[in-house]
Design an enzyme around this catalytic site. Structure first.
Site, mmCIF file in Angstrom:
data_model
loop_
_atom_site.group_PDB
_atom_site.id
_atom_site.type_symbol
_atom_site.label_atom_id
_atom_site.label_comp_id
_atom_site.label_asym_id
_atom_site.label_seq_id
_atom_site.Cartn_x
_atom_site.Cartn_y
_atom_site.Cartn_z
ATOM 1 N N ASP A 129 0.883 -1.157 0.000
ATOM 2 C CA ASP A 129 0.000 0.000 0.000
ATOM 3 C C ASP A 129 0.929 1.217 0.000
ATOM 4 O OD1 ASP A 129 -2.064 1.795 0.088
ATOM 5 O OD2 ASP A 129 -3.145 0.801 1.713
HETATM 6 C C1 BGC Z 1 -4.960 3.334 0.166
HETATM 7 C C2 BGC Z 1 -5.079 2.386 -1.007
HETATM 8 C C3 BGC Z 1 -4.897 3.148 -2.288
HETATM 9 C C4 BGC Z 1 -3.542 3.848 -2.260
HETATM 10 C C5 BGC Z 1 -3.230 4.643 -3.501
HETATM 11 C C6 BGC Z 1 -3.684 4.153 0.105
HETATM 12 O O1 BGC Z 1 -3.662 5.132 1.077
HETATM 13 O O2 BGC Z 1 -5.015 2.626 1.378
HETATM 14 O O3 BGC Z 1 -6.308 1.721 -0.967
HETATM 15 O O4 BGC Z 1 -5.019 2.291 -3.379
HETATM 16 O O5 BGC Z 1 -3.519 4.745 -1.161
HETATM 17 O O6 BGC Z 1 -4.007 5.778 -3.574
#
Ligand code: BGC
Length: 722
Positions: A262
């Site tokens: 993530d």
């Molecule tokens: C989120 C993800 C997301 C990623 C990119 C993160 O903060 O938890 O679900 O895909 O950011 O934006």
């Protein structure tokens, strides 16, 4: 329009048939593997390292010299996000709008896996059109607490339902030639302290509750990429948790694709390289102006470790191999079939999902559907009635070409003969309480109308910097409690007193405390966030043009204190750990076993017609159980029923839930029509995970088969001895 939809539906059914197939581990194609190995041989160490970390906010580098393109990712789970430049600022140029599909909880509330496929096809096609290789969804974390700010993106409290819905979604996306990214693996069940909280989950709860959705997505859905979660599990970060990633995901389930972090979930080099993470994304320094991506953990520090022998080059090769495999699978070296974008056909899929995903919870004295010929005025009350939601909630934001609000939907479907009077009723603002002036206006409007429709519930925040101010369904924050925000209890109570025909429509990602007014209003609808055509679908249901068929995917407790994570477990934990002491007793597994009455049960959802369940017939053949029964529409409207089959183990060596969902089928029936429904149950349906033997065990003995319209509305029973 009908023919268009029929065509899409046929494709869907075909896609599911061809795609799903028997349970099998991820296959690799020998000719692709040979090309991958050939490329790896030609690459320098620096080029390999270049591929395993981000080189902008949403991309990672290719190797132009060898014709390897950059890999482009984008959020999110219910639509392609507006364009970012290479940094974090929204581009705000060009047409970057896309279809705003209903959110995960609304999709799952359809209980219709074919719609999962249709939904995924729209998302995949638009991602493709917009030049994305990987779409960052679906999100399938278990709804453990009603307070999780991201429940709206997720599907359910029940692993079986998730498993059935997620496979279609992934196949839908990937059949369009792009990759899905399954997130957030795993235990990201709250947003509070998501960055580092350590979740403690027993082996049995892990296997029975938290992993099955992910496993189905990998083994049956053949998902190409998995995103690790921010939190830790048993002391190690999930993205590079040796047990979760190396042993279970890549080992037991045979996952051949890539594991990405993530955004900002990697915190070390050696540990993360060895723990199974393949691609580092979004590390905090990428938020700085002109970030130096060579400073990522998987960049220069990784290079140094390989050069000084601390890390074997073969470890890097395996990551590059996985990335290249995904690139081949998603046609990054050849031509992808063209995608399409924000088309009427896509909006129709969004509408269909909303029509089937909106749930009718209560309908006293058949207040619904409204009869157009008896209505002169409708009072539409509530800030959510004219609020757009697509840009809310965090990383899953979407900029749709339009969004039909509930008010617009009602105005359009009411036509010219019925007056629609709108009152705001409450204000969405930080700490806003009941506003007597707004309530008074709403009461007067309700008094003057034949019916009152209050559209309220949770709400999204739009703006990252203001998330904590007013957001209730959002990434990064949990809800402060389960009570209705902004003084809505007072508003609803006052309006219900003013008009006996009051219907409350709840927007939002799951349970809300209705105890203040549940017995005072006739109708209650749970709408989730129903997407671009949500207001149309809602109005069609209110007027009876569409017969509701959605069912809850999560138990609505009466109050927060009834919820197992809060009663038996820990939430939000201390600053270091959160212990899931409720163990496997999540959702209805808890409510039914511990005899706690919910406000609305898992699987509940009403229709404007009624269904008669026949007597089940059970046959057993080589341990395979087949249950067949008839279901009849005994009303005078066409409608669909979700027939749910739960299994109860009569006597077991371990404490088992009162019942567990093991099969379901959504059956469409014309007035008076009967159909026969069959369910096949294999060993999995009767087994529990034995953490001493570390395997699934089916004990011999009697099992009850409970078939019904919700987990609390069992209409037919039988038993089987195995
Ligand atoms: C989120 C993800 C997301 C990623 C990119 C993160 O903060 O938890 O679900 O895909 O950011 O934006």
């Amino acid at each position: 329009m009908k023919t268009k939809f029929t065509r899409l539906f046929l494709c869907t059914a075909l896609g599911l048939l061809l795609g799903t197939g028997a349970l099998r581990a991820q296959d690799t194609d020998p000719s692709v593997e040979a090309k991958v190995e050939d490329l790896i041989k030609k690459m320098t160490l620096e080029e390999k390292i270049g591929m395993i970390h981000a080189n902008s906010s949403f991309t990672s580098a290719g190797v132009p010299r060898l014709g390897i393109p950059e890999m482009v990712t984008s959020d999110g789970p219910h639509g392609v996000r507006p364009e970012h430049g290479r940094d974090w600022t929204l581009d705000n140029k060009g047409n970057d709008s896309s279809t705003y599909l209903p959110v995960g909880i609304t999709l799952a509330s359809t209980w219709n896996p074919e719609l999962g496929y249709a939904f995924g096809s729209v998302l995949g096609s638009e991602a493709n059109y917009r030049g994305k290789d990987v779409i960052l969804g679906p999100g399938i974390n278990i709804m453990r607490t009603p307070l999780n700010g991201r429940n709206f993106e997720y599907m359910s409290e029940d692993p079986y339902l998730i498993s059935k819905m997620v496979v279609g979604y992934i196949k839908g996306v990937q059949d369009q030639g792009v990759s899905a990214s399954l997130k957030h693996f795993m235990g990201n069940n709250q947003e509070i302290r998501r960055d580092g909280i350590n979740v403690e989950i027993s082996e049995r709860a892990l296997r029975e509750i938290y992993l099955p959705g992910f496993k189905a997505a990998v083994v049956e859905g053949n998902v190409n990429t998995v995103m690790g979660s921010y939190n830790k599990f048993r002391g190690e970060y999930c993205t590079y948790n040796d047990y979760l990633v190396n042993k279970i995901l890549k080992g037991e389930w045979g996952f051949k694709g890539l594991v990405m972090s993530d955004w900002g979930a990697i915190h070390s080099t050696k540990e993360a390289l060895l723990g199974g993470a393949d691609l580092e994304m979004g590390t905090d320094l990428s938020m700085l102006p002109n970030p130096d991506y060579n400073k990522f953990f998987f960049a220069d520090p990784a290079l140094r470790m390989v050069k000084n022998g601390e890390i074997k080059e073969s470890v890097i090769d395996d990551k590059v191999r996985r990335i290249l495999r995904v690139m081949f699978k998603t046609h990054m070296f050849d031509k992808r079939k063209p995608g399409s974008y924000a088309t009427r056909e896509h909006f129709d899929v969004a509408k269909k999902v909303a029509e089937e995903g909106i749930v009718l919870l209560q309908n006293k004295k058949n207040v619904l559907p409204f009869n157009r010929s008896n209505l002169k005025t409708i009072a539409v009350i509530g800030a959510n009635a004219n609020r757009e939601n697509a840009m809310g909630g965090g990383s899953s934001q979407i900029r749709p070409p339009y969004e039909v609000t509930p008010l617009q939907g009602l105005q359009k479907l009411a036509g010219t003969g019925i007056g629609v009077h709108f009152e705001q009723g409450y204000a969405i603002a930080k700490d806003a309480k009941a506003d007597p002036a707004l309530i008074e206006r709403a009461v007067q409007a309700a008094k003057a109308a034949d019916v009152a429709v209050i559209v309220g519930g949770w709400t999204h925040g739009y703006d990252y910097s203001k998330w904590s101010d007013n957001a209730y369904d959002t990434e990064g924050y949990d809800k402060p409690d389960m009570k209705m925000p902004f003084g809505q209890d007072e508003l609803i109570t006052a309006v219900a007193k003013a008009n006996p025909n009051t219907v409350v429509v709840l927007y939002g990602g799951g349970p809300i405390d209705m105890t203040a007014w549940v017995n005072k209003v006739k109708g209650i609808i749970q709408a989730g966030y129903p997407g671009i055509e949500g207001g149309t679908a809602l109005a069609e249901i209110l007027f009876g043009d569409v017969n509701p068929s959605g069912k809850l995917t999560v138990t609505f407790p009466k109050t927060l204190g009834d919820s197992p994570a809060h009663k038996l477990g820990e939430y939000p934990g201390d600053s270091i750990n959160v212990r899931y002491n409720e163990d496997i007793f999540v959702g209805y597994r808890y409510f039914d076993t511990y005899k706690v009455a919910p406000q609305f049960a898992f699987g509940h959802g009403l229709s404007y017609t009624s269904f008669e369940y026949g007597k089940p017939a059970v046959t057993v053949n080589n341990g395979q159980v087949r249950v067949t029964m008839s279901i009849r529409n005994k009303g005078n409207r066409a409608g669909a029923e979700v027939v749910q089959l739960y299994v109860k183990d009569k006597k077991a060596a371990v404490k088992r839930p009162e019942k567990e969902l093991k099969a379901f089928s959504k059956v469409m029936l014309q007035p008076g029509e009967s159909k026969s429904v069959s369910f096949d149950l294999n060993k999995d349906a009767f087994s529990y995970f034995d953490d001493k033997q570390m395997q699934w065990v089916q004990e011999p003995g009697d099992f009850e088969l409970l078939i019904g319209s919700s987990s609390r509305d069992i209409r037919a029973k039988d038993k089987v001895t195995l």
